[in-house]
Scaffold this motif. Sequence first.
Motif, PDB file in Angstrom:
ATOM      1  N   PRO A 207       0.813  -1.235   0.000  1.00  0.00           N
ATOM      2  CA  PRO A 207       0.000   0.000   0.000  1.00  0.00           C
ATOM      3  C   PRO A 207       0.840   1.276   0.000  1.00  0.00           C
ATOM      4  N   LEU A 208       2.125   1.187   0.357  1.00  0.00           N
ATOM      5  CA  LEU A 208       2.986   2.373   0.409  1.00  0.00           C
ATOM      6  C   LEU A 208       3.678   2.639  -0.923  1.00  0.00           C
ATOM      7  N   THR A 209       3.452   1.774  -1.917  1.00  0.00           N
ATOM      8  CA  THR A 209       4.055   1.939  -3.237  1.00  0.00           C
ATOM      9  C   THR A 209       2.954   2.238  -4.253  1.00  0.00           C
ATOM     10  N   ASN A 210       3.344   2.324  -5.531  1.00  0.00           N
ATOM     11  CA  ASN A 210       2.343   2.535  -6.587  1.00  0.00           C
ATOM     12  C   ASN A 210       1.703   1.229  -7.040  1.00  0.00           C
ATOM     13  N   ARG A 211       1.975   0.134  -6.282  1.00  0.00           N
ATOM     14  CA  ARG A 211       1.415  -1.201  -6.494  1.00  0.00           C
ATOM     15  C   ARG A 211       1.929  -1.893  -7.760  1.00  0.00           C
ATOM     16  N   MET A 212       2.917  -1.304  -8.418  1.00  0.00           N
ATOM     17  CA  MET A 212       3.578  -2.009  -9.497  1.00  0.00           C
ATOM     18  C   MET A 212       4.588  -2.979  -8.901  1.00  0.00           C
ATOM     19  N   PRO A 213       4.690  -4.215  -9.392  1.00  0.00           N
ATOM     20  CA  PRO A 213       5.594  -5.193  -8.790  1.00  0.00           C
ATOM     21  C   PRO A 213       7.039  -4.726  -8.687  1.00  0.00           C
ATOM     22  N   SER A 214       7.528  -4.024  -9.705  1.00  0.00           N
ATOM     23  CA  SER A 214       8.934  -3.601  -9.675  1.00  0.00           C
ATOM     24  C   SER A 214       9.210  -2.588  -8.570  1.00  0.00           C
ATOM     25  N   SER A 215       8.233  -1.755  -8.249  1.00  0.00           N
ATOM     26  CA  SER A 215       8.444  -0.740  -7.210  1.00  0.00           C
ATOM     27  C   SER A 215       8.431  -1.329  -5.813  1.00  0.00           C
ATOM     28  N   LEU A 216       8.040  -2.599  -5.696  1.00  0.00           N
ATOM     29  CA  LEU A 216       7.958  -3.240  -4.388  1.00  0.00           C
ATOM     30  C   LEU A 216       9.226  -4.013  -4.033  1.00  0.00           C
ATOM     31  N   LEU A 218      12.710  -3.342  -3.908  1.00  0.00           N
ATOM     32  CA  LEU A 218      13.659  -2.773  -2.944  1.00  0.00           C
ATOM     33  C   LEU A 218      13.035  -2.572  -1.566  1.00  0.00           C
ATOM     34  N   PRO A 219      11.818  -1.987  -1.466  1.00  0.00           N
ATOM     35  CA  PRO A 219      11.213  -1.876  -0.135  1.00  0.00           C
ATOM     36  C   PRO A 219      11.029  -3.223   0.557  1.00  0.00           C
ATOM     37  N   SER A 220      10.687  -4.266  -0.201  1.00  0.00           N
ATOM     38  CA  SER A 220      10.499  -5.585   0.417  1.00  0.00           C
ATOM     39  C   SER A 220      11.816  -6.148   0.928  1.00  0.00           C
ATOM     40  N   ALA A 221      12.893  -5.933   0.179  1.00  0.00           N
ATOM     41  CA  ALA A 221      14.201  -6.388   0.646  1.00  0.00           C
ATOM     42  C   ALA A 221      14.582  -5.683   1.948  1.00  0.00           C
ATOM     43  N   MET A 222      14.379  -4.374   1.999  1.00  0.00           N
ATOM     44  CA  MET A 222      14.701  -3.620   3.214  1.00  0.00           C
ATOM     45  C   MET A 222      13.761  -4.004   4.354  1.00  0.00           C
ATOM     46  N   GLY A 223      12.478  -4.175   4.041  1.00  0.00           N
ATOM     47  CA  GLY A 223      11.513  -4.543   5.069  1.00  0.00           C
ATOM     48  C   GLY A 223      11.777  -5.931   5.627  1.00  0.00           C
ATOM     49  N   GLY A 224      12.180  -6.860   4.762  1.00  0.00           N
ATOM     50  CA  GLY A 224      12.504  -8.208   5.228  1.00  0.00           C
ATOM     51  C   GLY A 224      13.683  -8.196   6.186  1.00  0.00           C
ATOM     52  N   ALA A 225      14.701  -7.402   5.857  1.00  0.00           N
ATOM     53  CA  ALA A 225      15.870  -7.294   6.726  1.00  0.00           C
ATOM     54  C   ALA A 225      15.479  -6.732   8.092  1.00  0.00           C
ATOM     55  N   ILE A 226      14.639  -5.690   8.094  1.00  0.00           N
ATOM     56  CA  ILE A 226      14.214  -5.067   9.351  1.00  0.00           C
ATOM     57  C   ILE A 226      13.355  -6.024  10.169  1.00  0.00           C
TER      58      ILE A 226
END
Length: 270
Positions: A207-216, A218-226
């Motif tokens: 929901p914090l992205t434009n919902r395009m798969p490519s835009s998700l 990098l945030p998912s990689a960072m979120g997974g690490a956190i």
Amino acid sequence: LGLAVGGSLGLAGAVLQGFLRNPLAEPGIVGVSAMASLGAVVVFYSGLAGASLYALPAGALAGAFLAVLILLGIAARHGSTLTLILSGVALSSLAAALTSLALNLSPNPFASYEIIFWLLGSLKDRSMMHVAIALPLIVAGSALLAATGRALDAFSLGEEGAESLGIDRKRTRLLVIAGTALAVGAGTAVTGAISFVGLVVPHMLRPLTNRMPSSLLLPSAMGGAILLLAADIVARVAVAAHELNVGVVTALIGAPFFLWLIVRSRRELF
């Protein structure tokens, strides 16, 4: 190690959800984690785990690469995404059955305890040697997964729509399988099975992205690490008398979240 493994799980989850166009997809769906766990169990069962510090990661990586060979062999012959999913489910079921068999036939209770403890997933008692083993493969796998960004955007239009835009479906499938196997398999080889990170993180951040798969990605990689680091902190301090395994904490977070996704999906259908 926590940053690398968590990041790879989050990235792989976002890629698989985009590629399979399934919000319930996560890294375990292709069977790589289960096969890597089976490889480690074989090392425990054979008694080789105490022979060398590299024996356990090597066994887990061997299991992950065996899964890759099977999946690539199937993907090369059959173009259906459904076939890939079913193959992953079959591999996971087979690995779970063989793991249960090893536990059932374990020569002593201490071996069974070691197997169960490793399968729970943990970051404790790890060293820079484990980082050196896993990090190069995680980086290589993550690079392959990141290269699928444009293709994932096209796949949101469906497989035929993606092909009409010039996307090579077979090449994308190979990148997804190989990237997931390298990144997730290497992480599983040194930490054990850590579940639900790849499922939860993309849903939290979409929901914090434009919902395009490519835009998700990098945030998912960072979120997974956190998320994995946070879960590890909780695992170490939540119970004063006994340190929990981080895989237990992620499962306690992810399982209710998974059930909520299923309920929400049914509401949207009806």
